[in-house]
Design a protein around this motif. Structure first.
Motif, short mmCIF file in Angstrom:
data_model
loop_
_atom_site.label_atom_id
_atom_site.label_comp_id
_atom_site.label_asym_id
_atom_site.label_seq_id
_atom_site.Cartn_x
_atom_site.Cartn_y
_atom_site.Cartn_z
N LYS A 239 0.84 -1.20 0.00
CA LYS A 239 0.00 0.00 0.00
C LYS A 239 0.87 1.25 0.00
O LYS A 239 1.74 1.40 0.85
CB LYS A 239 -0.91 0.01 1.23
N CYS A 240 0.63 2.14 -0.98
CA CYS A 240 1.35 3.42 -1.01
C CYS A 240 0.82 4.30 0.12
O CYS A 240 -0.38 4.55 0.20
CB CYS A 240 1.15 4.11 -2.36
N THR A 241 1.72 4.76 0.99
CA THR A 241 1.29 5.60 2.10
C THR A 241 0.96 7.02 1.66
O THR A 241 0.37 7.77 2.44
CB THR A 241 2.35 5.63 3.22
N SER A 242 1.32 7.39 0.42
CA SER A 242 0.98 8.72 -0.09
C SER A 242 -0.44 8.76 -0.64
O SER A 242 -1.23 9.63 -0.28
CB SER A 242 1.96 9.15 -1.19
N CYS A 243 -0.77 7.82 -1.53
CA CYS A 243 -2.08 7.87 -2.21
C CYS A 243 -3.04 6.77 -1.80
O CYS A 243 -4.22 6.82 -2.13
CB CYS A 243 -1.88 7.85 -3.73
N GLY A 244 -2.55 5.74 -1.11
CA GLY A 244 -3.40 4.64 -0.71
C GLY A 244 -3.58 3.57 -1.77
O GLY A 244 -4.28 2.59 -1.55
#
Length: 199
Positions: free
Chosen positions: A46-51
């Protein structure tokens, strides 16, 4: 390619294109074919910037990644010079929508200039490209939307709302489509004809 681990090391998130994204492990599993072969180890990050979620696979647990989805956008080398560079930068700045929209508009502008449409405003050059049957009227309508959005940002129009990441993605999608139409497809046709004539 990175290794399958608790953190996926990619240069950019394939969703938001943020540089050096933080992609921690969210889930994992192992799959086999119906006959019990072709084992693959899968991990979802999971990208912590965009989800956004990124799925990666390897043939060995914690081995080198053999595939990942989505794989992100790649600019075809047939899109020339400044047009291709502006488009690359537009993709790389999707997380900064106002800048990305302006770069997409600059890419469209450079593509038209590459085709000889250099006089007047972007609006008038798009209309001339339609008159000359270089692009369709539907493509022109789409291009005018991009131009107006970019104009709002360049001139800091107080009435205009700031573009969202979704707006920036639509602009990038158009610029990619125009590049495919004007440069990539003709280059493929030329290569295909050359290969056919060579046989």
């Amino acid at each position: 390619m990175p290794n399958l681990s608790n953190q996926l090391e990619l240069n950019r998130c394939p969703h938001c294109n943020v540089d050096r994204p933080n992609l921690p492990l969210a889930w994992h599993t192992q799959t086999d074919s119906h006959s019990g072969g072709s084992t693959r180890f899968w991990r979802v990050y999971k990208c912590t910037s965009c989800g956004g979620l990124v799925t990666a696979a390897a043939i060995q647990n914690v081995g080198p990644v053999t595939e990942y989805y989505p794989s992100g956008m790649v600019i075809d080398g047939s899109i020339p010079g400044a047009a291709g560079e502006y488009l690359k930068q537009a993709i790389n700045t999707l997380h900064a929508p106002a800048g990305s929209v302006m770069l997409s508009a600059s890419s469209v502008d450079a593509m038209l200039k590459e085709k000889g449409y250099t006089n007047g405003s972007l609006y008038s050059r798009v209309n001339k490209a339609v008159e000359d049957h270089l692009i369709t009227s539907e493509m022109a309508r789409w291009a005018h939307d991009i131009r107006l959005d970019a104009n709002d940002q360049r001139h800091a129009d107080q009435q205009a709302t700031l573009p969202t990441e979704a707006d920036a993605k639509k602009c990038v999608d158009f610029a990619i489509a125009l590049g495919e139409f004007l440069f990539v497809l003709p280059a493929r046709v030329e290569r295909g004809l050359a290969a056919a004539e060579g046989t």
